[in-house]
Structure formats: structure tokens, C-alpha cells
Design a protein around this motif. Structure first.
Motif, PDB file in Angstrom:
ATOM      1  N   PRO A 176      -9.232 -46.879  43.312  1.00 49.19           N
ATOM      2  CA  PRO A 176      -9.199 -45.599  42.596  1.00 49.19           C
ATOM      3  C   PRO A 176      -9.049 -45.774  41.080  1.00 49.19           C
ATOM      4  N   ALA A 177      -8.278 -46.781  40.655  1.00 40.99           N
ATOM      5  CA  ALA A 177      -8.111 -47.030  39.222  1.00 40.99           C
ATOM      6  C   ALA A 177      -9.418 -47.507  38.597  1.00 40.99           C
ATOM      7  N   LEU A 178     -10.163 -48.332  39.325  1.00 42.78           N
ATOM      8  CA  LEU A 178     -11.460 -48.768  38.838  1.00 42.78           C
ATOM      9  C   LEU A 178     -12.416 -47.584  38.722  1.00 42.78           C
ATOM     10  N   ALA A 179     -12.372 -46.700  39.693  1.00 42.91           N
ATOM     11  CA  ALA A 179     -13.222 -45.508  39.640  1.00 42.91           C
ATOM     12  C   ALA A 179     -12.870 -44.634  38.439  1.00 42.91           C
ATOM     13  N   ALA A 180     -11.591 -44.573  38.100  1.00 42.68           N
ATOM     14  CA  ALA A 180     -11.166 -43.779  36.940  1.00 42.68           C
ATOM     15  C   ALA A 180     -11.707 -44.373  35.642  1.00 42.68           C
ATOM     16  N   VAL A 181     -11.770 -45.708  35.556  1.00 44.43           N
ATOM     17  CA  VAL A 181     -12.345 -46.351  34.372  1.00 44.43           C
ATOM     18  C   VAL A 181     -13.804 -45.960  34.226  1.00 44.43           C
ATOM     19  N   ALA A 182     -14.555 -46.017  35.328  1.00 45.83           N
ATOM     20  CA  ALA A 182     -15.967 -45.647  35.282  1.00 45.83           C
ATOM     21  C   ALA A 182     -16.148 -44.193  34.877  1.00 45.83           C
ATOM     22  N   THR A 183     -15.335 -43.316  35.431  1.00 41.74           N
ATOM     23  CA  THR A 183     -15.449 -41.893  35.122  1.00 41.74           C
ATOM     24  C   THR A 183     -15.188 -41.619  33.651  1.00 41.74           C
ATOM     25  N   ARG A 184     -14.126 -42.232  33.112  1.00 45.88           N
ATOM     26  CA  ARG A 184     -13.796 -41.982  31.704  1.00 45.88           C
ATOM     27  C   ARG A 184     -14.900 -42.452  30.774  1.00 45.88           C
ATOM     28  N   ASN A 185     -15.438 -43.646  31.034  1.00 43.78           N
ATOM     29  CA  ASN A 185     -16.482 -44.173  30.170  1.00 43.78           C
ATOM     30  C   ASN A 185     -17.731 -43.300  30.208  1.00 43.78           C
ATOM     31  N   ARG A 186     -18.151 -42.905  31.386  1.00 39.23           N
ATOM     32  CA  ARG A 186     -19.407 -42.163  31.478  1.00 39.23           C
ATOM     33  C   ARG A 186     -19.248 -40.711  31.049  1.00 39.23           C
ATOM     34  N   GLU A 187     -18.048 -40.171  31.141  1.00 39.11           N
ATOM     35  CA  GLU A 187     -17.811 -38.853  30.561  1.00 39.11           C
ATOM     36  C   GLU A 187     -17.853 -38.930  29.039  1.00 39.11           C
ATOM     37  N   ALA A 188     -17.317 -40.027  28.464  1.00 40.12           N
ATOM     38  CA  ALA A 188     -17.391 -40.204  27.015  1.00 40.12           C
ATOM     39  C   ALA A 188     -18.840 -40.340  26.566  1.00 40.12           C
ATOM     40  N   ALA A 189     -19.677 -40.960  27.404  1.00 42.22           N
ATOM     41  CA  ALA A 189     -21.084 -41.171  27.060  1.00 42.22           C
ATOM     42  C   ALA A 189     -21.876 -39.871  27.027  1.00 42.22           C
ATOM     43  N   ALA A 190     -21.314 -38.789  27.540  1.00 44.83           N
ATOM     44  CA  ALA A 190     -22.023 -37.501  27.530  1.00 44.83           C
ATOM     45  C   ALA A 190     -22.361 -37.071  26.111  1.00 44.83           C
ATOM     46  N   ALA A 191     -21.561 -37.513  25.137  1.00 43.90           N
ATOM     47  CA  ALA A 191     -21.802 -37.155  23.740  1.00 43.90           C
ATOM     48  C   ALA A 191     -22.636 -38.197  23.007  1.00 43.90           C
ATOM     49  N   ASN A 192     -23.091 -39.224  23.723  1.00 42.33           N
ATOM     50  CA  ASN A 192     -23.858 -40.313  23.106  1.00 42.33           C
ATOM     51  C   ASN A 192     -25.335 -40.164  23.477  1.00 42.33           C
ATOM     52  N   PRO A 193     -26.183 -39.739  22.542  1.00 40.19           N
ATOM     53  CA  PRO A 193     -27.588 -39.523  22.885  1.00 40.19           C
ATOM     54  C   PRO A 193     -28.348 -40.799  23.222  1.00 40.19           C
ATOM     55  N   HIS A 194     -27.778 -41.971  22.907  1.00 39.54           N
ATOM     56  CA  HIS A 194     -28.456 -43.234  23.168  1.00 39.54           C
ATOM     57  C   HIS A 194     -28.117 -43.811  24.539  1.00 39.54           C
ATOM     58  N   ALA A 195     -27.091 -43.303  25.201  1.00 46.07           N
ATOM     59  CA  ALA A 195     -26.622 -43.883  26.453  1.00 46.07           C
ATOM     60  C   ALA A 195     -27.652 -43.704  27.566  1.00 46.07           C
ATOM     61  N   GLN A 196     -27.697 -44.672  28.452  1.00 44.09           N
ATOM     62  CA  GLN A 196     -28.609 -44.600  29.598  1.00 44.09           C
ATOM     63  C   GLN A 196     -28.039 -43.717  30.700  1.00 44.09           C
ATOM     64  N   GLY A 215     -19.400 -47.210  26.252  1.00 43.22           N
ATOM     65  CA  GLY A 215     -19.344 -48.636  26.521  1.00 43.22           C
ATOM     66  C   GLY A 215     -20.522 -49.159  27.327  1.00 43.22           C
ATOM     67  N   ALA A 216     -20.356 -50.383  27.827  1.00 42.82           N
ATOM     68  CA  ALA A 216     -21.427 -51.044  28.570  1.00 42.82           C
ATOM     69  C   ALA A 216     -21.653 -50.431  29.946  1.00 42.82           C
ATOM     70  N   LEU A 217     -20.714 -49.630  30.446  1.00 42.05           N
ATOM     71  CA  LEU A 217     -20.925 -48.949  31.720  1.00 42.05           C
ATOM     72  C   LEU A 217     -21.925 -47.809  31.586  1.00 42.05           C
ATOM     73  N   ALA A 218     -22.189 -47.387  30.345  1.00 38.29           N
ATOM     74  CA  ALA A 218     -23.165 -46.320  30.106  1.00 38.29           C
ATOM     75  C   ALA A 218     -24.510 -46.863  29.653  1.00 38.29           C
ATOM     76  N   ALA A 219     -24.514 -48.033  29.024  1.00 38.29           N
ATOM     77  CA  ALA A 219     -25.752 -48.690  28.595  1.00 38.29           C
ATOM     78  C   ALA A 219     -25.447 -50.152  28.349  1.00 38.29           C
ATOM     79  N   ASN A 220     -26.193 -51.035  29.001  1.00 38.34           N
ATOM     80  CA  ASN A 220     -25.879 -52.456  28.912  1.00 38.34           C
ATOM     81  C   ASN A 220     -27.137 -53.290  28.701  1.00 38.34           C
ATOM     82  N   PRO A 221     -27.857 -53.070  27.601  1.00 35.44           N
ATOM     83  CA  PRO A 221     -29.028 -53.918  27.349  1.00 35.44           C
ATOM     84  C   PRO A 221     -28.587 -55.354  27.089  1.00 35.44           C
ATOM     85  N   ILE A 222     -29.003 -56.267  27.959  1.00 39.96           N
ATOM     86  CA  ILE A 222     -28.589 -57.653  27.839  1.00 39.96           C
ATOM     87  C   ILE A 222     -28.989 -58.189  26.462  1.00 39.96           C
TER      88      ILE A 222
END
Length: 354
Positions: A163-183, A301-308
């Protein structure tokens, strides 16, 4: 030397990146990169001829051909001849090389760019080429399986749970909502287990992208940017190559790099962490002593876009951009490469007092 001497201050003065996509099969690396190069130069008013040093980061393994970075120079413009270098590494390490070049006084400005197209092949297989070629690589453990070993080690140590790992993913991708470059932007389901205990939502998206920054020294930086993001310290360290001799629940190399970069001298208000997997953010937060008062990965972060090969440079660019906009005064940026946070770079950026 790991921090810029007072007589040669160096700053990030501009940052640009692509809109990151699952695939850009209709574009070559050069076609994907060129708009980013034009944008970052336009932000400063510089022309290619004004750049004193150029350094890039990419991977021949992703491109599937040797010396693939030479083709990208078509997008930069290498005639008349330019001072240029390349690292087979994330662009954050290209930025480190450019920073050292500016420290010597041989140049006042530098263009740093990196790019990666992960869509044509299997990234999980390609990244096995980073492993020890005698004992580990022949077993073909892929990047997700190794990240899952790290996540399980953290769970077994009582440092986290699913559940804690899921919370990390949720927070990052919710933050990415304001990032027009995120995947990936906004709520993303955690999905089924990919390699237990990691679910699909604990892993980064596969995609294509590029990024570029411009560095400048001293008064040149002030001329090019209203609020430069001064690099107060930068350092990179590496863990042992053998996974079996490491404690996967900790990252001593990150901690040492942060210490040498001056990250612990004063609190930071923002941290852009290159943590492609949710469990890695847990490790990095501990190593970097980041409390809840620090805004971690406001870009997603990289959970929203991770171009190698570009995701680490993007962390530095995103941190610098927040300083440019006045949203941060002292930021930490982190980049990683290799399995389970094997290599780590930490940069501390500051804006001038307002």
C-alpha cells in the motif's frame, strides 16, 4: 573537486524537453531532438555558434548501432567545427562533464542534451547488458525483476509495504497532472503484479523523449537568465557491481554524493528524484534525509515519464526550472543509472535571494 569554486559560478540558465510519448516511430532521433535544441537556444537568445562546449548523453544499445550519437550532431550543427563530447550515459553525466569544462575557464557556455527511444525494442532485455558479464548477465535477470528484488528486500526489512508503494505511485502521477510533458498524468491504476511485489503502477512507462539544458558561467549566466539556477555542488558515486555484496535497502553512494555536493549543509525545499520504481523513492528519501516538508517530484518524476538516457537530465532541468520560475530557492536533483540504484549523481541548485 566536487563543488564550484567561488570565482567560477556556473548555473543552469535554460531547460527544454519533448512531450514524452509511448512511441515516436515516425521520427528519427534527430527529428525528435531538433525542436528541443531550438527551444532551449531560443530561451536564451543564443545561436549554435555562441555555445562554447557541447556534450551529449545517449546509448548505442537503444539505437542498435555503434556511434549513433554522431547522427544527432546533425541536429546540433557541427560545422563550422565545434568543441564537443559524448557520454554513453544519462545526460546528467554529460552535464557533469560540461560543468567541469566550464570550471576550467575554457568556455563560458555549454549545451547539454540527451535522448532515448525505448519503443523499438525490449528495454528490459537491453538493460541486462549493464550487468556483470560473467556471473549475472548470463542469467538474464531483467530490470523489473531486479527492482522487484529491491522492493521485496525493503518489505522484508519493514521499511515499506505494497500500500505504501501504491501511495508513492499515486502521488507522483497526480503531481504529473500539471506537467504537459509527462507521458502518464493523473490517476493510473496500480494494475496486476508484473513481478511480485511490483505491480504495473510501481514501474515506469516505456517511452521516447529528449531534453536539453544550457549552462553558463558568472555574469554570462545573469545576462541570459533572470534568475539562474546556480549549481552549488554536484557529485556522483557508484555502488559495487555485484548485487550480492550490496544492501539493496540502502544507497550509500547517493548519501555520499549528496554529502560531497553540500546537500546536507542547509535544507532543500524541492527534490527531483530519478526513481523509476516506487521502492527506489523509499530508498532515496532515506539516503537523502528528505522529510515531509520537501516537495518531492513536483513534475511527477520518472514514474510519469522515463525516457532512457534523458530522465536524469530532466530531473536537473525540472529542479532548475522551478528556481527560474521562483517556485524554489534551493533544490536537490538526483540521477541514477544501472540496476537497483547502482550509480547515483546528486546536484544542489540555488536561486539568488529574492
Amino acid at each position: 573537486m566536487t563543488s564550484a569554486p567561488p570565482h567560477r559560478e556556473i548555473a543552469v540558465v535554460a531547460f527544454a524537453q519533448t512531450g514524452h510519448r509511448r512511441t515516436s516511430e515516425e521520427l528519427s532521433e534527430v527529428e525528435m531532438l531538433m525542436p528541443v535544441l531550438h527551444e532551449v537556444l531560443d530561451r536564451t537568445g543564443l545561436k549554435t555558434a555562441d555555445i562554447g562546449f557541447t556534450c551529449s548523453g545517449s546509448s548505442d544499445y537503444l539505437a542498435g548501432r555503434a556511434f549513433s550519437f554522431t547522427l544527432a550532431l546533425d541536429g546540433v550543427g557541427a560545422w563550422p567545427p565545434i568543441s564537443e563530447s559524448h557520454v554513453e550515459m544519462d545526460g546528467a553525466w554529460a552535464l557533469y562533464e560540461a560543468w567541469t569544462k566550464l570550471l576550467t575557464g575554457d568556455a563560458d557556455t555549454a549545451l547539454v542534451y540527451s535522448y532515448g527511444k525505448s519503443s523499438p525494442g525490449s528495454v528490459r532485455d537491453v538493460l541486462t547488458r549493464q550487468l556483470d558479464p560473467y556471473y549475472v548477465a548470463p542469467l538474464w535477470p531483467d530490470s523489473v525483476a531486479l527492482a522487484a528484488l529491491q522492493a521485496q528486500a525493503l518489505i522484508d526489512a519493514g521499511d515499506t509495504d505494497e500500500p505504501a508503494l501504491a501511495a508513492v505511485a499515486t502521488r507522483n502521477r497526480e503531481a504529473a497532472a500539471a506537467n504537459p510533458h509527462a507521458q502518464l498524468r493523473g490517476p493510473v491504476p496500480q494494475g496486476d503484479h508484473l513481478v511480485g511485489p511490483l505491480r504495473t503502477g510501481d514501474c515506469p512507462p516505456i517511452g521516447d523523449g529528449a531534453a536539453a539544458v544550457i549552462l553558463a558561467a558568472g555574469d554570462r549566466a545573469r545576462d541570459l537568465c533572470a534568475r539562474p539556477a546556480w549549481i552549488r555542488g554536484i557529485d556522483h558515486r557508484i555502488e559495487a557491481h555485484g548485487l550480492g555484496v550490496r544492501d539493496l535497502t540502502d544507497s550509500p553512494s547517493t548519501r555520499l554524493a549528496a554529502e560531497r555536493a553540500g546537500a546536507f549543509e542547509r535544507p532543500v525545499d524541492t527534490a527531483e528524484l530519478h526513481a523509476p520504481f516506487t521502492a527506489q523513492e523509499i530508498v532515496l528519501r532515506k539516503a537523502l534525509r528528505l522529510g515531509d516538508d520537501v516537495d518531492v517530484n513536483p513534475s511527477g518524476g520518472a514514474l510519469a515519464a522515463n525516457p532512457i538516457m534523458a530522465a536524469g537530465l530532466i530531473r536537473i532541468g525540472e529542479a532548475a526550472a522551478r528556481i527560474h520560475r521562483g517556485e524554489s530557492d534551493r533544490a536537490l536533483a538526483h540521477a541514477t543509472s544501472g540496476p537497483c540504484l547502482q550509480q547515483n549523481l546528486v546536484a544542489v541548485l540555488e536561486g539568488e535571494p529574492r
